[in-house]
Design a protein around this motif. Sequence first.
Motif, PDB file in Angstrom:
ATOM      1  N   LEU A 136      78.642  33.872  55.908  1.00 36.30           N
ATOM      2  CA  LEU A 136      77.320  34.280  56.390  1.00 36.30           C
ATOM      3  C   LEU A 136      76.325  34.350  55.238  1.00 36.30           C
ATOM      4  N   ARG A 137      75.204  33.667  55.384  1.00 35.73           N
ATOM      5  CA  ARG A 137      74.171  33.733  54.345  1.00 35.73           C
ATOM      6  C   ARG A 137      73.642  35.150  54.174  1.00 35.73           C
ATOM      7  N   SER A 138      73.587  35.892  55.278  1.00 34.72           N
ATOM      8  CA  SER A 138      73.054  37.252  55.212  1.00 34.72           C
ATOM      9  C   SER A 138      73.863  38.129  54.263  1.00 34.72           C
ATOM     10  N   SER A 139      75.163  37.877  54.170  1.00 35.97           N
ATOM     11  CA  SER A 139      75.999  38.664  53.252  1.00 35.97           C
ATOM     12  C   SER A 139      75.549  38.455  51.813  1.00 35.97           C
ATOM     13  N   TRP A 140      75.328  37.218  51.443  1.00 31.02           N
ATOM     14  CA  TRP A 140      74.930  36.912  50.069  1.00 31.02           C
ATOM     15  C   TRP A 140      73.516  37.395  49.768  1.00 31.02           C
ATOM     16  N   TRP A 141      72.628  37.307  50.749  1.00 27.58           N
ATOM     17  CA  TRP A 141      71.275  37.827  50.545  1.00 27.58           C
ATOM     18  C   TRP A 141      71.316  39.337  50.340  1.00 27.58           C
ATOM     19  N   ALA A 142      72.153  40.024  51.111  1.00 28.62           N
ATOM     20  CA  ALA A 142      72.262  41.476  50.973  1.00 28.62           C
ATOM     21  C   ALA A 142      72.816  41.849  49.602  1.00 28.62           C
ATOM     22  N   LEU A 143      73.832  41.133  49.151  1.00 31.33           N
ATOM     23  CA  LEU A 143      74.410  41.424  47.841  1.00 31.33           C
ATOM     24  C   LEU A 143      73.418  41.122  46.719  1.00 31.33           C
ATOM     25  N   ALA A 144      72.684  40.028  46.857  1.00 38.12           N
ATOM     26  CA  ALA A 144      71.683  39.686  45.843  1.00 38.12           C
ATOM     27  C   ALA A 144      70.601  40.764  45.764  1.00 38.12           C
ATOM     28  N   LEU A 145      70.203  41.277  46.927  1.00 37.09           N
ATOM     29  CA  LEU A 145      69.189  42.336  46.956  1.00 37.09           C
ATOM     30  C   LEU A 145      69.721  43.600  46.302  1.00 37.09           C
ATOM     31  N   ALA A 146      70.970  43.960  46.611  1.00 44.45           N
ATOM     32  CA  ALA A 146      71.568  45.167  46.028  1.00 44.45           C
ATOM     33  C   ALA A 146      71.626  45.062  44.506  1.00 44.45           C
ATOM     34  N   VAL A 147      72.012  43.902  43.995  1.00 46.54           N
ATOM     35  CA  VAL A 147      72.078  43.711  42.544  1.00 46.54           C
ATOM     36  C   VAL A 147      70.681  43.727  41.937  1.00 46.54           C
ATOM     37  N   ALA A 148      69.721  43.114  42.608  1.00 44.14           N
ATOM     38  CA  ALA A 148      68.362  42.996  42.054  1.00 44.14           C
ATOM     39  C   ALA A 148      67.701  44.346  41.841  1.00 44.14           C
TER      40      ALA A 148
END
Length: 278
Positions: free
Chosen positions: A33-45
């Motif tokens: 799921l792309r949403s998983s990676w977007w969520a993780l990227a946001l959390a790291v950012a």
Amino acid sequence: MTTAATLVRTPTAVQPVTFGRLVAAEWVKFRSLRSSWWALALAVAFFPMFAAMRSSSIAQIADEAPAGAFVGPVYVTSGLMLAQLVLCGLGVVVVTAEYRTGQIRSTLVAAPTRLPVLWAKLLVVVAVALATGLVGAVTGWVAAAPWFEAAGMSVDLSQPEHVRLMLGVPLYLAAMAALAYGIGAVLRSSAAGIATVLGLVFVVEPAFSYIPWQPLQSLAAYLPSAAGARLVTADAMGSVMSGSQSTMLGPWAGYAVLLGWVAAVLVVAAVLLRRRDA
């Protein structure tokens, strides 16, 4: 000419459903799921963004503060709270999304004992939260480093407190994500699960600590986020104490309380998974 012999196919061996294969399947679901990676990227950012902002602000007033007034890891990990929001939401959705789409039925048919599915999903959630917290802490450190000298602070891994604060970030995020996952498994609804987690952390816990009634203030120190946050709180910033000021939670004791909450919620989720229909 095709003969009957050529139509015979070699039977395909059916592989047993093991816990390792369940974990692999859950990892495939998550990373697909792309949403998983977007969520993780946001959390790291959130980590480098807030680390840079707070460190640069501290550098401007450092001359007015006494030496050693600022603890580097506290500012390096400034994005922790917002990262927690993202990972808790992700922890809820990992389990509730399958109930929304009905995919959980296929999953439970493949693993009719049910509980291995619960633990496999949990393992993926915890591993992802640990990795995200570790990457976030490192990127926050890198982003804040240019202002360390001007702010008179540093991250010194030879100091036990600094090690605890830095490693406490992935440990705390993993525990909170596991708690959110357990709540999602109990409620089976994304909206209800996320609302419950956010309500507990941002409404119930602050309310308990500010209402001028000693029993509630005493209980506030033992609620999940308040207790677990001791692990990522600098000693100079004080301890989480009861309203009577007679009970103190140390960093690891507070984290143990948080893990106790996680274990309790997961036990309830496991019992309900065995007893309720999908």
